[in-house]
Design an enzyme around this catalytic site. Sequence first.
Site, short mmCIF file in Angstrom:
data_model
loop_
_atom_site.label_atom_id
_atom_site.label_comp_id
_atom_site.label_asym_id
_atom_site.label_seq_id
_atom_site.Cartn_x
_atom_site.Cartn_y
_atom_site.Cartn_z
N GLU A 1 0.91 -1.29 0.08
CA GLU A 1 0.09 -0.06 0.15
C GLU A 1 0.62 1.09 0.19
OE1 GLU A 1 -3.03 -0.22 2.99
OE2 GLU A 1 -3.94 -1.97 2.24
N GLU B 1 -5.68 -8.15 0.13
CA GLU B 1 -6.27 -7.96 1.62
C GLU B 1 -7.94 -7.51 1.34
OE1 GLU B 1 -4.62 -4.99 4.09
OE2 GLU B 1 -2.67 -5.82 3.74
C1 FCB Z 1 -4.55 -2.04 5.40
C2 FCB Z 1 -3.12 -2.47 5.73
C3 FCB Z 1 -3.01 -3.55 6.95
C4 FCB Z 1 -4.18 -3.37 8.02
C5 FCB Z 1 -5.51 -3.44 7.11
C6 FCB Z 1 -6.73 -3.06 8.09
O1 FCB Z 1 -4.45 -0.62 4.96
O2 FCB Z 1 -2.28 -3.08 4.96
O3 FCB Z 1 -1.80 -3.60 7.65
O4 FCB Z 1 -4.09 -2.22 8.75
O5 FCB Z 1 -5.48 -2.02 6.33
#
Ligand code: FCB
Length: 442
Positions: free
Chosen positions: A167, A351
């Site tokens: 990210e 994610e």
């Molecule tokens: C993302 C991150 C991860 C976690 C989630 C909820 O932005 O990559 O580390 O904090 O959100």
Amino acid sequence: MLPPRSAFPPGFLFGTATSAYQIEGHAAGGAGATHWDTFAATPGNVAGAADGARACDHYHRWPEDLDLVAGAGFDLYRFSTSWARVLPEGRGAVNPEGLDFYDRLVDGMLARGLKPALTLYHWELPAALADLGGWANRDVALWFAEFAALIGQRLGDRVYSVAPVNEPWCAGWLSHFLGAHAPGLRDIRAAARAMHHLALGHGLAIGALRAAGVGNLGAVCNFEQVFPADASPEAAAAAARHDAIMNRFFAGAMLQGRYPAAALEGLAPHLPRGWQEDLATIAAPLDWFGINYYTCKRIAPAAGPWPGYAEVPGPLPKTALGWEIAPEGLEALLLWLARELTGPLPLIVTENGMAAPDATPAPGQALTDADRIAYHAAHLEACRRAIAAGVPLAGYVAWSLLDNYEWAEGYAARFGLVHVDFESLQRTPKASYAAFRQALEG
Ligand code: FCB
């Protein structure tokens, strides 16, 4: 109910994810200080001023944690290496204990039949490099490539995939312009430079990994579905600016070798001289592209200097962090990415998950997180629709295996499929963990 494995194409990968600083316990094993330690130690930055010194003590409990990943039937485990654990000063002397830890961890995944999906940098910049200006300093991108080469040489023969930076929007804009994450700056020049150097670090690391003979290299960026707050042209322009900074800046550079015009209009004056010459390095060919997705945003124009916008609340049901639950946004972003940017490149949802108000389970009782099961189910259905529409989606990774250190939220926001008691450090699988186990059998 989660859609079963059989509802996805053969070979579709299911995984779960964590990151180093969020679970390991950074005080153990000779790691150097990171900018998250100092950010957390500064009043007002993190809920409860919590840091990652102990976290889930994964550094010592990793065999139990890998057993949990394998026990649910996941194919893949997405984890990260802490730069400061391996190189306490960010460069120079190696901490052998740190490298040995990741060596054992990767072997532990392979012994359990799990594919190790490595992220090199999930935000814990060595404090010694923060002292030198952190990502705003171009040299940090070069030192990052050296770290990538070191990890590539040590683990590259056994990992399934590697992504350099988790990210970059969060590591860049959220951390240097919005000030919400370490190093907590609110400075457009630092933000522009950090963003460019994160992109450059990504490209240089891809080159260093390829040179070390490591394959299956990708990127992990976060995306939000963006809506203008109303039908006015001003709201449309504001939403386009957020979309450019959040969704198109890094993906555009990595996949097309250019930054979007709607971001450059404000950032270009602050970028380092000669930035255009780095774009070819940043756009190094990739083998896959990862999308982290949680929510949508509604954007309204706001007074003040560029970018002149603000988020406004929306009507959808929300998670415990107030994030709107918008599974259709995942489908829309997958379709957009495949159509406009990634083409035939395999996509992976690297994610997706929710913070839920999980009550502490009674002794011997499972924690019934029906809301989390419904969240994952709705997003997996969005994945299925995208696949049916022709998107080459190759996998889905649930955030997160464990309740953990949720950055500026401290330990209050719980995303885990497994509950962690932060006093006893006991792990207790939630109903969502059982739901994945059942879905992955079928
Ligand atoms: C993302 C991150 C991860 C976690 C989630 C909820 O932005 O990559 O580390 O904090 O959100």
